[in-house]
Design an enzyme around this catalytic site. Sequence first.
Site, PDB file in Angstrom:
ATOM      1  N   LYS A 273       0.854  -1.197   0.000  1.00 56.40           N
ATOM      2  CA  LYS A 273       0.000   0.000   0.000  1.00 56.40           C
ATOM      3  C   LYS A 273       0.888   1.244   0.000  1.00 56.40           C
ATOM      4  O   LYS A 273       1.887   1.294   0.725  1.00 56.40           O
ATOM      5  CB  LYS A 273      -0.898  -0.035   1.235  1.00 56.40           C
ATOM      6  CG  LYS A 273      -1.977   1.036   1.284  1.00 56.40           C
ATOM      7  CD  LYS A 273      -2.871   0.845   2.512  1.00 56.40           C
ATOM      8  CE  LYS A 273      -3.991   1.856   2.591  1.00 56.40           C
ATOM      9  NZ  LYS A 273      -4.865   1.647   3.762  1.00 56.40           N
TER      10      LYS A 273
ATOM     11  N   SER B  91      -9.794   1.555   2.738  1.00 52.54           N
ATOM     12  CA  SER B  91      -8.932   2.320   1.866  1.00 52.54           C
ATOM     13  C   SER B  91      -7.861   1.494   1.160  1.00 52.54           C
ATOM     14  O   SER B  91      -7.270   1.958   0.188  1.00 52.54           O
ATOM     15  CB  SER B  91      -8.244   3.417   2.684  1.00 52.54           C
ATOM     16  OG  SER B  91      -7.401   2.847   3.673  1.00 52.54           O
TER      17      SER B  91
ATOM     18  N   SER C 244      -9.873  -0.772   7.069  1.00 52.42           N
ATOM     19  CA  SER C 244      -9.344  -0.651   5.711  1.00 52.42           C
ATOM     20  C   SER C 244      -8.585  -1.845   5.158  1.00 52.42           C
ATOM     21  O   SER C 244      -8.222  -1.842   3.983  1.00 52.42           O
ATOM     22  CB  SER C 244      -8.453   0.581   5.607  1.00 52.42           C
ATOM     23  OG  SER C 244      -9.255   1.702   5.392  1.00 52.42           O
TER      24      SER C 244
HETATM   25  N1  GLN Z   1     -13.380   3.893   6.413  1.00 48.21           N
HETATM   26  C1  GLN Z   1     -12.670   4.356   7.550  1.00 48.21           C
HETATM   27  C2  GLN Z   1     -12.285   5.804   7.376  1.00 48.21           C
HETATM   28  O1  GLN Z   1     -12.621   6.355   6.387  1.00 48.21           O
HETATM   29  C3  GLN Z   1     -11.483   3.504   7.821  1.00 48.21           C
HETATM   30  C4  GLN Z   1     -10.257   3.856   7.080  1.00 48.21           C
HETATM   31  C5  GLN Z   1      -9.072   3.023   7.421  1.00 48.21           C
HETATM   32  O2  GLN Z   1      -9.185   1.979   8.072  1.00 48.21           O
HETATM   33  N2  GLN Z   1      -7.920   3.482   6.995  1.00 48.21           N
HETATM   34  O3  GLN Z   1     -11.683   6.412   8.201  1.00 48.21           O
END
Ligand code: GLN
Length: 486
Positions: free
Chosen positions: A78, A153, A177
């Site tokens: 990532k 994400s 994410s």
């Molecule tokens: N969907 C969550 C957010 O927007 C989690 C994001 C994540 O785990 N990086 O913050």
Amino acid sequence: MTLYNLTIHEAADLLHKKEIRPKELAQSVFQRIRSLDEQIGAYITVTEEAAMIQADQAEQAILNGTASPLAGIPISIKDLICTEGVKTTCASKILENFVPTYDATVIEKLKSQDAVFTGKVNMDEFAMGSTTENSALRPTVNPWKPNHSPGGSSGGSAASVAASMCLGSLGSDTGGSIRQPASHCGIVGVKPTYGRVSRYGLVAFASSLDQIGPLTKDVTDAALLLNAISGYDIKDSTSAPENVPDFTRNLKDGVKGLKIGLPKEYFNTDGIEEDVRSATEKAIEILKSQGAEFVDISLPHTAYAVASYYVIAPSEASSNLARYDGVKYGIRDMDQSELLSMYKETRSKGFGLEVKRRIIIGTYALSSGYYDAYYKKASQVRTLIINDFKKAFETCDLLLSPVSPSPAGIIGEHSDDPLKLYLSDIFTISANLAGLPAMSVPCGFTKHELPVGLHLMGRHFDEATLLKTAYSFEQATEFHKKRPQI
Ligand code: GLN
């Protein structure tokens, strides 16, 4: 045999028996990336040239008999994990030219085990989002249905694994994410216990919630990758000096006698889509038939988890992102003649909409007049949520739920309704607030052929119980073997 389709453990087996060579495997994966990634959009940077050198080194290790199980295995990363000499953009315009001078600890570990890096993969900008549509570059698409999002994400990680454009990937999970995109792409994703894996070199979103973890085609691969990245790190003050077991060792122990809790607050809602609910119920029946015992439990503060997360995460983010001001990292607006306007213009131009939204919310929640009402209150709620889990784990060994109330959405569907997306994090967020290990394992498909994931949460540092449960379930099902037809 199509090499890119192999799992990590299948490939490792062939590599160690010298039936295939690391270079052949890498070439097959890069060929796949070339033919598919224009459509999928998983990669931000492809590092083929360096990978060929790494493949040669892996071959040496195999010939010397010193190779680890990850030697020669093509892995994507990532794009918020620092890689020395390789651009690390966080899918943000503000870091589009940022080349780290050092490797994150997880990268150092994988390098020392002779893994082969395919490149850096797409994500929501600074990991804020659940669709990968917040990437400043382009959205990644779901390999199962290209008009759908892969989740986020870590959408680039999940799509690159599901479409066999790598054999495994590292993502990060702040509120779901890793698990949610794994679920939406029909693969396995593990968020380790907070402190299990070093965050040194992970670009911080919300430091008290972030964890790096693996996304893989099956549970054995997840255990292998987790083995490779876990462990105490003196460079990360929140890293835990805990013993790291071999996560592959107990995979076959079965679930007989395990007590699995079903949080009633998770299931007594009409927000769960029918196909997701029925796949989860079938999974429960399978685990029952394998000897697990199910108990109903309560997590009374569940209703406040999303609200508390969406105060704490933006607060930490607003502080972490203050460092991007055009001075040390990334782009700078060169048209400004004064320092303050340079800061302002650099940040206005460099950050995307969702990131700005979070910075504004977080700065507000931390400001002197509102700190007690928002940040402090959210932190108190967090403690109540932690206590709910402590109580639940007095009577059960792990907890089970869907990963997400619905399968992957259509791209663009919620772009003007962030609240709707925030609410869909309901099942994953609490594990981050409480620092618990949690994972997603494929448990079915909807009638529209979109993957559904099963969510397991465990006690601190008890990833082993999650993995053996997921493994046992996986043995009774074929979902993890299905690949998208692309
Ligand atoms: N969907 C969550 C957010 O927007 C989690 C994001 C994540 O785990 N990086 O913050």
